[in-house]
Design an enzyme around this catalytic site. Structure first.
Site, short mmCIF file in Angstrom:
data_model
loop_
_atom_site.label_atom_id
_atom_site.label_comp_id
_atom_site.label_asym_id
_atom_site.label_seq_id
_atom_site.Cartn_x
_atom_site.Cartn_y
_atom_site.Cartn_z
CE LYS A 293 8.99 -45.88 8.75
NZ LYS A 293 9.94 -44.76 8.85
CG ASP B 95 13.74 -38.94 7.66
OD1 ASP B 95 13.67 -37.74 7.97
OD2 ASP B 95 12.85 -39.75 7.96
CE LYS C 71 10.04 -37.83 7.74
NZ LYS C 71 10.48 -38.84 8.71
CD GLU D 54 13.15 -42.29 4.63
OE1 GLU D 54 12.37 -42.77 3.78
OE2 GLU D 54 12.78 -41.50 5.51
CG ASP E 137 12.82 -44.97 6.83
OD1 ASP E 137 14.02 -44.93 7.21
OD2 ASP E 137 11.98 -44.12 7.19
MG LIG Z 1 12.37 -41.89 7.59
#
Ligand SMILES: [Mg+2]
Length: 367
Positions: free
Chosen positions: A160, A239, A263, A214, A188
């Site tokens: 992240k 995303d 997702k 991402e 991400d």
């Molecule tokens: Mg994500």
């Protein structure tokens, strides 16, 4: 086969350590388990993982929608998933609530047809390799965690970033140095960078063999993302920009991504997630299956989805591994692989559920 009873249970499980991303920090996984029982005695399970920042729902609105859906669907016949999914969509409301109900009905659908869910979804393979996500933390902590994950057997790390471009670059360089060149690194930013910052970071990390970036820019900046994609040697994955099939069509029309992160919670149903996957396949781009903060039930649904379809090339199903307790006592991991259970549906039973973690919120019955 008619639905006799729909029950909803809440849970709030602590994470092993706080999980920080560009959008905020989580210390628990809170959500709902849905249990749907048929007159014939079959039971299907689903899980809702609400998220105010990404899905626009929370525990309260999720429960309201679950209650409406339970009232709408109890007494219905499970004959056509098309019809049931249309009715769920029509009720609207919290995406994670709709997803949990959809999941439980697909679980039942597969149990009725006596096959594991992944077989009904396409049966492409019987295991997939997952990454493991490292939240935003200091350089030393990031490197330590990366090394320990690699030692455990993970071959892909998702890191992240998105808080501070300079620190992001330093952390990524330190991790690449520490883990060597055999480990895949994907990152991400959770919408955390501006266009200029993203471009600067991409230039700084171009020799670090980063697999994917991402959501570098805000979800609604599809034109910025398209410009960035045109200038980036590293594939761009969306995303937060892509929740449903419509979003996927727009993102592809604007040429704004190389990969889509599907997702189940964002799609709000398994049927909608399938639509995104097939749109991506038609556009000849790969997808990732990701997760919110689901525990075992939601993650198992994700594993079944990924095992059903070859277009799911990347797998980020790790949220249940970050929680201190397990909602379901079944094993679905052999690091770095995740596998579905071999029994019909999602493959576990009432006896496998840790009911001590759950509080009953809703029960709707119709004989
Ligand atoms: Mg994500």
């Amino acid at each position: 086969m008619k639905i006799k009873k729909i029950s909803v249970y809440s849970f709030n499980v602590k994470l092993r350590s706080p999980f920080r991303i560009a959008l905020g920090t989580s210390i628990t996984s809170s959500g709902y388990l849905v249990r749907i029982e048929t007159k014939g005695g079959l039971i299907g399970f689903g899980e809702a993982s609400p998220s105010s920042k990404i899905l626009g729902d929370d525990m309260k609105s999720c429960l309201e929608t679950l209650r409406s859906l339970a009232n709408e669907l109890v007494g219905s016949d499970i004959k056509s998933m098309e019809e049931l999914e249309r009715r769920i969509a029509k009720v609207g409301g919290s995406p994670s609530a709709r997803c949990a109900i959809s999941m439980a009905l697909w679980d039942l659908w597969a149990r009725i047809h006596n096959e594991p869910l992944y077989v009904l979804l396409g049966g492409a393979r019987d295991r997939v390799e997952t990454d493991y996500t490292i939240g935003i933390k200091g350089i030393k902590e990031t490197v330590e965690e990366a090394l320990s994950l690699v030692k455990m057997g993970f071959r892909t790390l998702k890191i992240k970033v998105g808080e501070d471009p300079k620190k992001d670059v330093e952390r990524l360089k330190a991790v690449r140095d520490a883990v060597g060149d055999k480990v895949n690194i994907r990152i991400d930013a959770n919408q955390g960078w501006t266009y200029e910052e993203a471009l600067w970071v991409i230039n700084q990390i171009k020799d670090l063999d980063i697999q994917l970036i991402e959501q570098p820019l805000p979800a609604n900046d599809l034109r910025g993302l398209a410009k960035l994609k045109a200038r980036s040697e590293i594939p761009i994955m969306l995303d937060e920009s892509v929740h449903n099939a419509y979003d996927a069509l727009i993102a592809l029309k604007l040429n704004a991504c190389d990969v889509i992160n599907i997702k189940l919670m964002k799609a709000a149903s398994i049927r909608e997630a399938l639509k995104i996957a097939y749109i991506a396949e038609a556009a000849e781009i790969p997808t990732m299956i990701g997760c919110m903060a689901e525990l075992q039930v939601g993650i198992l649904a994700g594993i079944n989805f990924a095992c059903g379809l070859n277009v799911v090339k990347y797998v980020d199903l790790d949220a249940d591994l970050m929680a201190e307790q397990r909602l379901v006592s079944v094993n679905t991991i052999e690091i770095p692989y995740r596998f579905p259970l071999r029994s019909p549906g999602l493959g576990f039973e009432d006896k496998d559920i840790n009911y001590d973690l759950l509080s009953k919120e809703v029960e709707v019955t119709k004989d």
